[in-house]
Design an enzyme around this catalytic site. Structure first.
Site, short mmCIF file in Angstrom:
data_model
loop_
_atom_site.label_atom_id
_atom_site.label_comp_id
_atom_site.label_asym_id
_atom_site.label_seq_id
_atom_site.Cartn_x
_atom_site.Cartn_y
_atom_site.Cartn_z
N MET A 1 59.42 36.36 28.81
CA MET A 1 59.64 37.50 29.44
C MET A 1 61.08 37.82 29.87
O MET A 1 61.46 38.39 30.76
CB MET A 1 58.87 37.38 30.91
CG MET A 1 57.29 37.37 30.55
SD MET A 1 56.17 38.22 31.80
CE MET A 1 56.76 36.93 33.24
N TYR B 1 65.20 36.51 30.65
CA TYR B 1 65.99 36.06 31.88
C TYR B 1 66.07 34.31 31.49
O TYR B 1 65.60 33.50 32.05
CB TYR B 1 65.63 36.17 33.13
CG TYR B 1 66.76 36.08 34.11
CD1 TYR B 1 67.74 36.80 34.14
CD2 TYR B 1 66.69 35.02 35.20
CE1 TYR B 1 68.93 36.59 35.07
CE2 TYR B 1 67.82 34.48 35.68
CZ TYR B 1 68.99 35.56 35.77
OH TYR B 1 70.14 35.11 36.63
N HIS C 1 63.78 27.73 28.57
CA HIS C 1 63.28 28.48 27.10
C HIS C 1 64.05 28.05 25.98
O HIS C 1 63.54 27.87 24.85
CB HIS C 1 63.71 30.11 27.37
CG HIS C 1 63.00 30.74 28.52
ND1 HIS C 1 63.64 31.22 29.84
CD2 HIS C 1 61.63 30.97 28.49
CE1 HIS C 1 62.87 31.65 30.67
NE2 HIS C 1 61.73 31.95 29.87
N ASP D 1 54.04 25.85 32.96
CA ASP D 1 52.82 26.80 33.09
C ASP D 1 51.59 26.08 32.24
O ASP D 1 51.09 26.63 31.43
CB ASP D 1 52.94 28.16 32.26
CG ASP D 1 54.68 28.96 33.20
OD1 ASP D 1 54.10 29.49 34.09
OD2 ASP D 1 55.46 28.80 32.66
#
Ligand code: PAF
Length: 289
Positions: free
Chosen positions: A30, A32, A37, A149
């Site tokens: 998503m 930012y 990441h 997550d």
């Protein structure tokens, strides 16, 4: 690196890569972007030779409009980081490109009942719907999700199996800031004081690891060890501290097989999650967090 906004162009770019014999790796985000990441891209590269990354702030997975609107967005910075990470394709569609007249949604049952599924109703339906669409657009061979997550990653693995996606889903390790706070785009909202307090989540997991190493197996005692550390950080609210089975994501009373110790807590209005996977290897429980 190519940056494309529409589905047709994304498919065309991926088609060229596939025609050149490349194995496609995909990291959905998503935006930012942070080192967490970038480590997903690194993991993806080990399993594939063309890297696609999507940036899409998926409105339907937010159950709080303020959280959606306040989600950090700095796309030029993201492009720069993606380029430096060696990403080949950034797919950054508009809301309309993804959800024009959408009436179909994807729901995974049971695995979504507890943890974030209980406290964020509809969240995983939004995640599964967008990931299904992105998988159908990019058609990757490999896709990488972060352990931070963990519930999301395990739900996506099940969804990919159930819907027969021929995609290898990989769970990549948690990347932490100094002091142990798990990297998250949401950390941007933390004041220095909140950040210091939020490190208590990591200390809680470390306390649980020590308790397990000393022979503790009961969920109540393990979660109490986490809570003691977390309370010292004065969270504004604790959503859950829970021990669940890795395979069913249902609460367990004691550690038997592979388990997940998961935490969600608010510091200010920022909700942070973290977890530890507890696995038995050669008769000994090891904790990955
Ligand atoms: O983990 C995220 O950033 C999102 O849930 C995902 C997988 C990109 C779907 O919107």
């Amino acid at each position: 690196m190519r940056i494309v906004n529409n589905i047709a162009e994304a498919k065309e770019e991926i088609g060229f890569a596939r025609a050149a014999g490349k194995r496609i790796g995909f990291v959905p985000t998503m935006g930012y972007l942070h080192d967490g990441h970038l480590s997903l891209v690194e993991t993806s590269r080990r399993h594939s030779d063309y890297q696609a990354l999507s940036i899409f702030v998926n409105k339907i997975q937010f159950n709080d409009t303020k959280d959606y609107e306040g989600y950090p967005r700095e796309f030029e910075r993201d492009f720069d980081l993606a380029l430096r990470a060696g990403v080949d394709l950034v797919f950054i569609p508009s809301d309309d490109e993804i959800y024009r007249n959408q009436l179909t949604f994807v729901d995974v049952e049971h695995l979504t009942e507890h943890l974030c599924g209980a406290t964020r109703p509809g969240h995983f339906r939004g995640v599964c719907t967008v990931v299904t669409k992105l998988f159908n657009i990019i058609r990757p061979d490999v896709s990488v999700f972060g352990q931070k997550d963990i519930q999301q990653a395990l739900i996506i693995i099940k969804m990919a199996m159930d819907l027969n996606f021929p995609i290898k889903i990989i769970i990549s390790r948690i990347i932490r800031e100094e002091g142990g706070l798990a990297m998250s785009s949401r950390n941007k909202h933390l004041t220095p004081d909140m950040k210091t307090r939020a490190r208590s989540i990591y200390r809680g997991l470390a306390a649980a690891e020590r308790a397990i190493a000393e022979g503790e197996r009961q969920a109540a005692a393990i979660t109490a060890a986490v809570k003691k550390e977390l309370d010292a950080g004065k969270p504004d609210k604790i959503d859950y501290i829970s021990l669940v089975s890795y395979y069913t994501l249902q609460p367990v009373k004691q550690i038997e097989g592979t388990s997940v110790l998961a935490v969600a807590a608010f510091f200010g209005s920022t909700r942070l999650i973290d977890n530890m996977i507890i696995e038995k290897k050669e008769g000994v429980f090891s904790c990955v967090y």
